[in-house]
Each structure stands twice: as structure tokens, then as C-alpha cells.
Motif scaffolding. Structure first.
Motif, PDB file in Angstrom:
ATOM      1  N   GLY A   1       0.835  -1.211   0.000  1.00  0.00           N
ATOM      2  CA  GLY A   1       0.000   0.000   0.000  1.00  0.00           C
ATOM      3  C   GLY A   1       0.867   1.256   0.000  1.00  0.00           C
ATOM      4  O   GLY A   1       1.812   1.353   0.788  1.00  0.00           O
ATOM      5  N   ARG A   2       0.571   2.181  -0.910  1.00  0.00           N
ATOM      6  CA  ARG A   2       1.300   3.473  -0.955  1.00  0.00           C
ATOM      7  C   ARG A   2       0.332   4.601  -0.673  1.00  0.00           C
ATOM      8  O   ARG A   2      -0.770   4.621  -1.234  1.00  0.00           O
ATOM      9  N   GLY A   3       0.746   5.533   0.143  1.00  0.00           N
ATOM     10  CA  GLY A   3      -0.120   6.664   0.487  1.00  0.00           C
ATOM     11  C   GLY A   3      -0.306   7.599  -0.690  1.00  0.00           C
ATOM     12  O   GLY A   3       0.464   7.578  -1.657  1.00  0.00           O
ATOM     13  N   GLY A   4      -1.353   8.404  -0.632  1.00  0.00           N
ATOM     14  CA  GLY A   4      -1.597   9.371  -1.704  1.00  0.00           C
ATOM     15  C   GLY A   4      -2.462  10.485  -1.164  1.00  0.00           C
ATOM     16  O   GLY A   4      -2.589  10.642   0.050  1.00  0.00           O
ATOM     17  N   LEU A   5      -3.062  11.247  -2.061  1.00  0.00           N
ATOM     18  CA  LEU A   5      -3.985  12.275  -1.604  1.00  0.00           C
ATOM     19  C   LEU A   5      -5.350  11.624  -1.511  1.00  0.00           C
ATOM     20  O   LEU A   5      -5.836  11.045  -2.484  1.00  0.00           O
ATOM     21  N   LEU A   6      -5.960  11.687  -0.354  1.00  0.00           N
ATOM     22  CA  LEU A   6      -7.211  10.952  -0.135  1.00  0.00           C
ATOM     23  C   LEU A   6      -8.414  11.820  -0.476  1.00  0.00           C
ATOM     24  O   LEU A   6      -8.547  12.924   0.030  1.00  0.00           O
ATOM     25  N   ARG A   7      -9.313  11.255  -1.300  1.00  0.00           N
ATOM     26  CA  ARG A   7     -10.503  12.015  -1.692  1.00  0.00           C
ATOM     27  C   ARG A   7     -11.636  11.949  -0.672  1.00  0.00           C
ATOM     28  O   ARG A   7     -12.307  12.928  -0.408  1.00  0.00           O
ATOM     29  N   GLY A   8     -11.927  10.721  -0.151  1.00  0.00           N
ATOM     30  CA  GLY A   8     -13.104  10.543   0.708  1.00  0.00           C
ATOM     31  C   GLY A   8     -14.288  10.108  -0.132  1.00  0.00           C
ATOM     32  O   GLY A   8     -14.156   9.825  -1.326  1.00  0.00           O
ATOM     33  N   GLY A   9     -15.463  10.024   0.458  1.00  0.00           N
ATOM     34  CA  GLY A   9     -16.644   9.563  -0.276  1.00  0.00           C
ATOM     35  C   GLY A   9     -17.747   9.146   0.671  1.00  0.00           C
ATOM     36  O   GLY A   9     -17.722   9.477   1.860  1.00  0.00           O
ATOM     37  N   LYS A  10     -18.710   8.367   0.122  1.00  0.00           N
ATOM     38  CA  LYS A  10     -19.882   7.977   0.908  1.00  0.00           C
ATOM     39  C   LYS A  10     -19.834   6.481   1.235  1.00  0.00           C
ATOM     40  O   LYS A  10     -19.471   5.679   0.372  1.00  0.00           O
ATOM     41  N   ILE A  11     -20.217   6.132   2.455  1.00  0.00           N
ATOM     42  CA  ILE A  11     -20.317   4.720   2.850  1.00  0.00           C
ATOM     43  C   ILE A  11     -21.745   4.504   3.320  1.00  0.00           C
ATOM     44  O   ILE A  11     -22.169   5.111   4.307  1.00  0.00           O
ATOM     45  N   ALA A  12     -22.512   3.670   2.593  1.00  0.00           N
ATOM     46  CA  ALA A  12     -23.923   3.458   2.951  1.00  0.00           C
ATOM     47  C   ALA A  12     -24.375   2.079   2.477  1.00  0.00           C
ATOM     48  O   ALA A  12     -23.657   1.402   1.741  1.00  0.00           O
ATOM     49  N   GLY A  13     -25.558   1.666   2.927  1.00  0.00           N
ATOM     50  CA  GLY A  13     -26.177   0.413   2.471  1.00  0.00           C
ATOM     51  C   GLY A  13     -25.294  -0.784   2.748  1.00  0.00           C
ATOM     52  O   GLY A  13     -24.770  -0.946   3.855  1.00  0.00           O
ATOM     53  N   GLU A  14     -25.113  -1.647   1.718  1.00  0.00           N
ATOM     54  CA  GLU A  14     -24.328  -2.878   1.896  1.00  0.00           C
ATOM     55  C   GLU A  14     -22.889  -2.575   2.310  1.00  0.00           C
ATOM     56  O   GLU A  14     -22.271  -3.355   3.028  1.00  0.00           O
ATOM     57  N   ASP A  15     -22.359  -1.439   1.830  1.00  0.00           N
ATOM     58  CA  ASP A  15     -20.983  -1.073   2.206  1.00  0.00           C
ATOM     59  C   ASP A  15     -20.870  -0.867   3.715  1.00  0.00           C
ATOM     60  O   ASP A  15     -19.865  -1.236   4.322  1.00  0.00           O
ATOM     61  N   ALA A  16     -21.895  -0.248   4.306  1.00  0.00           N
ATOM     62  CA  ALA A  16     -21.849   0.012   5.750  1.00  0.00           C
ATOM     63  C   ALA A  16     -21.777  -1.313   6.510  1.00  0.00           C
ATOM     64  O   ALA A  16     -21.027  -1.447   7.485  1.00  0.00           O
ATOM     65  N   ALA A  17     -22.542  -2.324   6.059  1.00  0.00           N
ATOM     66  CA  ALA A  17     -22.509  -3.632   6.730  1.00  0.00           C
ATOM     67  C   ALA A  17     -21.155  -4.302   6.503  1.00  0.00           C
ATOM     68  O   ALA A  17     -20.570  -4.870   7.433  1.00  0.00           O
ATOM     69  N   ALA A  18     -20.629  -4.208   5.278  1.00  0.00           N
ATOM     70  CA  ALA A  18     -19.363  -4.885   4.960  1.00  0.00           C
ATOM     71  C   ALA A  18     -18.176  -4.234   5.674  1.00  0.00           C
ATOM     72  O   ALA A  18     -17.147  -4.864   5.880  1.00  0.00           O
ATOM     73  N   LEU A  19     -18.325  -2.954   6.035  1.00  0.00           N
ATOM     74  CA  LEU A  19     -17.204  -2.208   6.638  1.00  0.00           C
ATOM     75  C   LEU A  19     -17.420  -1.949   8.125  1.00  0.00           C
ATOM     76  O   LEU A  19     -16.765  -1.076   8.696  1.00  0.00           O
ATOM     77  N   ILE A  20     -18.329  -2.729   8.751  1.00  0.00           N
ATOM     78  CA  ILE A  20     -18.783  -2.365  10.092  1.00  0.00           C
ATOM     79  C   ILE A  20     -17.610  -2.214  11.087  1.00  0.00           C
ATOM     80  O   ILE A  20     -17.622  -1.315  11.925  1.00  0.00           O
ATOM     81  N   ASP A  21     -16.568  -3.057  10.958  1.00  0.00           N
ATOM     82  CA  ASP A  21     -15.445  -2.955  11.895  1.00  0.00           C
ATOM     83  C   ASP A  21     -14.409  -1.915  11.464  1.00  0.00           C
ATOM     84  O   ASP A  21     -13.529  -1.548  12.251  1.00  0.00           O
ATOM     85  N   GLU A  22     -14.491  -1.475  10.210  1.00  0.00           N
ATOM     86  CA  GLU A  22     -13.481  -0.535   9.695  1.00  0.00           C
ATOM     87  C   GLU A  22     -13.976   0.907   9.697  1.00  0.00           C
ATOM     88  O   GLU A  22     -13.188   1.841   9.512  1.00  0.00           O
ATOM     89  N   ILE A  23     -15.275   1.122   9.905  1.00  0.00           N
ATOM     90  CA  ILE A  23     -15.797   2.500   9.883  1.00  0.00           C
ATOM     91  C   ILE A  23     -15.115   3.381  10.940  1.00  0.00           C
ATOM     92  O   ILE A  23     -14.792   4.527  10.643  1.00  0.00           O
ATOM     93  N   PRO A  24     -14.850   2.880  12.162  1.00  0.00           N
ATOM     94  CA  PRO A  24     -14.193   3.783  13.119  1.00  0.00           C
ATOM     95  C   PRO A  24     -12.907   4.401  12.570  1.00  0.00           C
ATOM     96  O   PRO A  24     -12.691   5.604  12.695  1.00  0.00           O
ATOM     97  N   VAL A  25     -12.064   3.603  11.934  1.00  0.00           N
ATOM     98  CA  VAL A  25     -10.788   4.175  11.468  1.00  0.00           C
ATOM     99  C   VAL A  25     -11.001   5.014  10.202  1.00  0.00           C
ATOM    100  O   VAL A  25     -10.361   6.056  10.026  1.00  0.00           O
ATOM    101  N   LEU A  26     -11.940   4.605   9.339  1.00  0.00           N
ATOM    102  CA  LEU A  26     -12.213   5.432   8.144  1.00  0.00           C
ATOM    103  C   LEU A  26     -12.781   6.791   8.569  1.00  0.00           C
ATOM    104  O   LEU A  26     -12.451   7.824   7.989  1.00  0.00           O
TER     105      LEU A  26
END
Ligand code: S3P
Length: 454
Positions: free
Chosen positions: A320-345
Motif C-alpha cells: 500500500g502506498r499513500g496518496g492524496l485521499l478524496r473521501g466519499g460515501k459509505i452506505a447500504g451494503e458497504d456500511a454492513a461490509a465495513l462495520i469494523d473498519e468504519i471507526p478508522v475510516l
């Protein structure tokens, strides 16, 4: 207040046999001081995935023969599972990162003491599935946080299968009287892999074919683990079917590195254009890799260096290489799939250029802490603007954060998420109750210290 950095015990990562949850309750509220970093660079071999470690240990206990699990999770949560299994008459030994478990076959021994699940929702919910199939009564207890978490989601379907369970207002302590289960067809109302797995485990003991249907597909380690231990399962769309009375055999496995732990280091690397982080033998199960998709979409460069399959699970090495981070939306199925990673995101969201919008993540309010409230509190303490909704957060981008006094709220993922956010803040931050990282990764602060370049 004692500083975590000054206590050599925490640099070594706690030796596994020493993990007794009660020890940590007595020594809570150690703090960590995090200094800003200029990038995150290095290579990591992380302990085994927590979700897989729990499931393999439980299935090894009810299999025939001895199972050998290498790279078993070092977290206190998985120690809680092993300690409960010992109370249920299961012999196991730990040597280095390997746990050898002598299976008893389907029938466990009636425990003489309450089964202490510590802080671990996975232990309490998934073990209940196996206990529902045992012809004895057992009691499951947990710490203060676990005793607040909803258990009705497993109590109702397990009772429909024939178990008798008493609880305090749908919460622990649970008293489970098992035996004589019948198969049911059940639609899981909230997306939960723990509930799905508990019902599939109970299905092994039930008369007939148990069918578990999910609205949103959750992590499938329960299904893959059952197959690895020799059970037959049918998958029809979002329905999983298991027929009772199947016997399991032992396995030998090396557990892939925990991707939810890797998430903290990847997000830390993502914060700095100069970062370069390699993670070896990482769990790459497609139901768990949404974090990689999100970080790539946000602007991080992640390369898959190799991938292979072990016991049905994909394992790979990534760069993994760092870059300029854009950001975005997390909702619906993504929210369930990322449930443990949302705190750090969410913790790194103020550093993105466009900000981050999180929706449909109400489940975060009933995790080890109310994670939505905890994230909002700590971000504000660092000087960020953030809007809190019932099921999410709205965090504008392009914000400068400042070192601050932060709290873990007794929650391992909050402690680790804000250690990451603190790396790009102006000034030092102190995280109170940082020792709660032992729940999933005791050596977290030591490892962060190694890869954070200053
Ligand atoms: C887990 C499932 C998720 C997750 C937890 C581990 C599992 O919980 O948050 O950390 O191993 O199945 P839910 O099933 O409650 O969503």
C-alpha cells in the motif's frame, strides 16, 4: 494515570497464556501518547484473523481428533473463547502462536462455572449456537460492555429451534438449556455474521435441515470453516442450508492475518504520500476486503503481490502506498461490509479532500461502545467539525486536527482508530484507556511505533 509508552509490558505485546480478561479489568486506563508522524513505512506480519480464530477454535472443540491452528489471534477476545472451551471440557495447549485443540466430538462437558466471555460478542453469540445443542444447562457472562449488548437476536431463533434461554431484558447473563433441537428456516433481521454462524452451528445439532437467509450478505467465515472441518452446506442465493447430525474432522491451518487489524495500519499509511507498507499473508476473503476497495477509490495505491487459497479462505500479500485521499460515501451494503473498519475510516475522514458521509450504520451504536458517539466526541476534541446522525456521521474534508486528550471509551477499535488520526494532527495526543487494544491486538502500539516514521 500511567502512560502506556512507559510500561515495558505493552511493548512486548502480552504473552498469550498470561491473558486473563480479569487481569485487564484490574489494570485498565493506561494511556498512550501519540506523536505526529511523517509517513508509515515497513512490512508487517500480523496475528491471525479474530473472526476465523473464534470459529476454528469452536469447531475444533466439537470435531473428532486434534486440530493445530498456527497464527491464532493474540487478542483477549479469542482467549475468552479458548477459556470457555476449557470450562466445557476441551483440552488445548498454546505454544508460540500455535494452538493445539483436542476435539471432544459433538458432546461437550457441563461446565462447573459460568462461561466468561469477557468483552467478546462473538464468543457469547456463536458459542450459544453450540450450547443450544448440548444436553445441559450453562451460563454465559460478560463484562460491563458485553452485558449491555443485544442478545435477543440469537435468543429468538435458538428458542425457535427448541433451546430454552433466559436473559436479563434480552441481555447477558444468558442461561442456555440445550438439546433436542429441530431445524428452522430463519431470515436474519439485522445483518450479522455472528447470528448466522450461531444458527449454522446449532443446525449441526438439529433434526432436519436448517436454512438461514440473509438480506445483506455478511462475512462467510462460518460457512467456509464448517466446510473446512468436513460439514456439507448448500448455498442458494442468500440462503445457507445445513443438515443436522454431521460429524466434523480436525484440521491443520495457518490463520491469515486479520484484515480488520491491518485496516488501522493501511489507513495510517494512506494519510501520507510518502508511505509504503507491505502486509504479508493477509486475509483476502471478498466479504472482508471492502476496505481495500474504499481506500483505492479514495486515492490510495494498493497492489496485490500474490494470492492463494487455504481452507477456502483467500490469503494474499499487499503493498500500500499513500496518496492524496478524496473521501466519499459509505452506505447500504458497504456500511454492513465495513462495520469494523468504519471507526478508522471516520477517524481519518477530516484529512480527505471531499469529506466522508456514513449512513445505514446504526449497528455501530451497539458495538463494544456506542461507536458513532465515541467517534464524534474524539473528532470534536481534536478540533474537527462533525455532524452526528442516528445511523451515521457526516465529516467534512480538508480539516486540520490538533493533538488532544482522547478516550477509548473502553473500545479497542476506538483506541486504535484515534491513534491513527493522531499521527497527522498538529501536536501530541493522549488516548486514555488505550490498553483496551488487547481485545484484538495486544502489540498494536508497539507495531505502530515501528512503522510510524518521525
Ligand atoms: C463478526 C461479525 C460482526 C463484527 C464482529 C465480528 C464475526 O459483528 O462486527 O467484530 O466474527 O462474525 P455482527 O455479526 O454483530 O455484525
Amino acid at each position: 494515570m500511567k502512560l502506556l509508552w512507559q510500561d515495558p509490558k505493552w511493548f512486548q505485546g502480552c504473552a498469550y497464556p498470561a491473558i486473563r480478561y480479569s487481569d485487564f479489568e484490574m489494570s485498565t486506563n493506561l494511556s498512550a501518547v501519540i506523536h505526529p508522524a511523517k509517513n508509515v513505512t515497513g512490512s508487517l506480519e500480523l496475528p491471525g484473523d479474530k473472526s476465523i480464530s473464534h470459529r476454528y477454535a469452536m469447531l475444533a472443540a466439537i470435531a473428532e481428533g486434534s486440530t493445530k491452528l498456527e497464527n491464532f489471534s493474540t487478542g483477549a477476545d479469542c482467549a475468552s473463547t479458548l477459556n470457555c472451551l476449557r470450562e466445557l471440557g476441551v483440552d488445548w495447549e498454546k505454544s508460540g502462536d500455535t494452538v493445539a485443540i483436542r476435539g471432544r466430538g459433538p458432546k461437550l462437558l457441563q461446565p462447573q462455572n459460568p462461561l466468561d466471555c469477557g468483552n467478546s460478542g462473538s464468543t457469547m453469540r456463536m458459542l450459544s449456537g453450540i450450547l443450544a445443542g448440548q444436553e445441559f444447562t450453562s451460563e454465559l457472562v460478560g463484562d460491563e460492555s458485553l452485558s449491555r449488548r443485544p442478545m435477543a437476536r440469537i435468543i429468538h431463533p435458538l428458542e425457535a429451534m427448541g433451546a430454552r434461554i433466559t436473559a436479563r431484558d434480552g441481555r447477558a447473563p444468558l442461561i442456555v438449556s440445550g438439546g433436542n433441537l429441530r431445524a428452522i428456516e430463519y431470515q436474519v433481521p439485522v445483518p450479522s455474521a455472528q447470528v448466522k454462524t450461531a444458527l449454522l452451528f446449532a443446525g449441526l445439532y438439529a433434526e432436519g435441515t436448517t436454512i438461514v437467509e440473509e438480506g445483506i450478505r455478511t462475512r462467510d467465515h462460518g460457512e467456509l470453516a464448517l466446510r473446512a472441518f468436513g460439514a456439507g452446506l448448500q448455498q442458494r442465493g442468500k440462503k445457507t442450508e445445513i443438515t443436522g447430525g454431521q460429524r466434523l474432522h480436525s484440521i491443520e491451518a495457518r490463520i491469515p492475518a486479520d484484515i480488520s487489524t491491518a485496516a488501522f495500519f493501511l489507513c495510517a499509511a494512506a494519510l501520507f504520500p510518502g508511505s509504503e507498507l507491505v502486509i504479508y499473508a493477509l486475509l483476502m476473503n471478498p466479504t472482508r476486503t471492502r476496505l481495500l476497495d474504499v481506500l483505492i477509490n479514495w486515492g490510495m495505491k494498493i497492489t496485490l503481490l500474490m494470492v492463494e487459497e487455504k481452507n477456502g479462505e483467500l490469503v494474499g500479500t499487499i503493498d500500500g502506498r499513500g496518496g492524496l485521499l478524496r473521501g466519499g460515501k459509505i452506505a447500504g451494503e458497504d456500511a454492513a461490509a465495513l462495520i469494523d473498519e468504519i471507526p478508522v475510516l471516520a477517524a481519518i475522514a477530516p484529512y480527505t479532500s471531499e469529506g466522508v458521509e456514513i449512513r445505514d450504520a446504526r449497528e455501530l451504536r451497539v458495538k463494544e461502545s456506542d461507536r458513532i458517539a465515541a467517534i464524534a466526541f474524539n473528532l470534536r476534541a481534536m478540533g474537527a467539525k462533525v455532524e452526528e446522525g442516528d445511523g451515521g456521521l457526516s465529516i467534512p474534508g480538508n480539516q486540520q486536527l490538533y493533538g488532544a486528550q482522547l478516550s477509548s471509551f473502553g473500545d479497542h477499535r476506538i483506541a486504535m482508530a484515534f491513534a491513527v488520526a493522531a499521527l497527522r494532527a498538529a501536536g501530541d495526543s493522549t488516548i486514555d484507556g488505550a490498553d483496551t487494544a488487547v481485545i484484538s491486538y495486544p502489540a498494536f502500539f508497539e507495531t505502530l511505533q515501528k512503522v510510524a516514521q518521525r
